[in-house]
Design a protein around this motif. Structure first.
Motif: not given
Length: 324
Positions: A119-140
């Motif tokens: 999140a705080h990496a200035n020169r890295v672009e992060v693209v997240m998928t959509g989806g439903t949050l699975r709480g056990s492993n914090y994944a969409l």
């Protein structure tokens, strides 16, 4: 049947052997007592496999030194300006922390933990998928995550799982996670699996990546007494998987030799019989090497040849009246 399919139902067993479910249930109980399989409600599974997935707190405390060493080596595979996908997991989270230092990187992920690490990496672009949050492993997960990956193409996928065998490849205990991981893999030209030695030889319910689609495995050095992990490494290498082994204690890498034991070095590839795929990877930089042949001829040589052709045409024109 359990060895071939991973799991079977009592009803299917009764049909195949043409007997009653009562008889099958008694036989399954006897096989479990011998350690050949584990009983489940309405069926049976391989012993030790298909267990309930551990939650994030348990996973984060397991094999921490090994995961750190694996992440260090895996980060060295990523080049400046690449576009990659990174799946969910505690090992991939460690990788993401190191990727924050790679400039010009684009990371596609379904993991909140991976996104947070970058999140705080200035020169890295992060693209997240959509989806439903699975709480056990914090994944969409779910159809939203899978649909958002359609049409995507990147150079590499870095992915983890619950188990890895040479026979079946990478697997996980959750169906929704497995579906998204398969979508991540389909988007990549190469697949890099991150798995510590505790996952080698373990088979779980849902296959994620078959062995023939795994380009490289980054793992740690199994303990001397862990014959199962060493055997699995040899089998994976025989099937063409490039294997890089990290020394968890010292943080160094080694390459398994022809017999599967670690050799000296700082991480490398096991020679395999599988043909190497020589396809350009998106974002990969290749030095331009001119092809041999006429393209390499100098301008002077080209002009000399042109003059020779002109003299030949004049000679033929001069001979034509003589023939008549």
């Amino acid at each position: 049947m359990v060895r071939a399919n991973g799991a079977v139902s009592l009803r299917e067993l009764a049909r195949v052997v043409q007997t009653s479910e009562v008889t099958v249930r008694r036989d399954v109980r006897a096989l479990e007592a011998e350690g050949l399989l584990d009983r489940r409600h309405g069926g049976a599974v391989l012993p030790g496999g298909f267990t309930r997935e551990s939650g994030f707190p348990q996973k984060s405390l397991s094999a921490t030194a090994e995961k750190t060493a694996i992440a260090d080596l895996a980060a060295g595979l990523v080049e400046e300006g690449e576009a990659i996908v990174v799946g969910a997991g505690t090992t991939t989270q460690e990788l993401a922390r190191r990727l924050a230092r790679v400039p010009g990187l684009t990371v596609v992920t379904n993991s909140l933990l991976v996104a947070q690490a970058l999140a705080h990496a200035n020169r890295v672009e992060v693209v997240m998928t959509g989806g439903t949050l699975r709480g056990s492993n914090y994944a969409l997960v779910g159809s939203g995550a899978e649909q958002s990956l359609q049409g995507l193409r990147v150079s590499r996928a870095f992915i983890s799982g619950s188990g890895l065998t040479a026979e079946r490849g990478l697997s996980t205990s959750n169906m929704l996670s497995a579906s998204v991981d398969r979508a991540l893999v389909q988007a990549a030209a190469e697949v890099v699996v991150l798995a510590d030695h505790t996952k080698l030889g373990t088979d779980t319910m849902f296959q994620t990546v078959p062995t023939d689609l795994i380009t490289r495995l980054v793992t740690d050095e199994p303990p001397p007494h862990d014959d199962r992990a060493a055997t699995e490494l040899r089998a994976l290498a025989d099937q063409g998987v490039q294997i890089t082994v990290a020394g968890a204690a010292a943080g160094t890498g080694s390459t398994p030799g022809p017999t599967g034991g670690p050799g000296a070095g700082t991480g490398g590839d096991v020679p395999t019989g599988r043909p190497r795929r020589d396809v350009p990877l998106p974002g990969q930089r290749r030095s331009h090497v001119p092809a041999p042949g006429p393209q390499l001829r100098s301008a002077n040589a080209f002009a000399a040849d042109a003059g020779e052709r002109e003299r030949e045409r004049a000679r033929v024109a001069d001979l034509a009246p003589r023939r008549r």
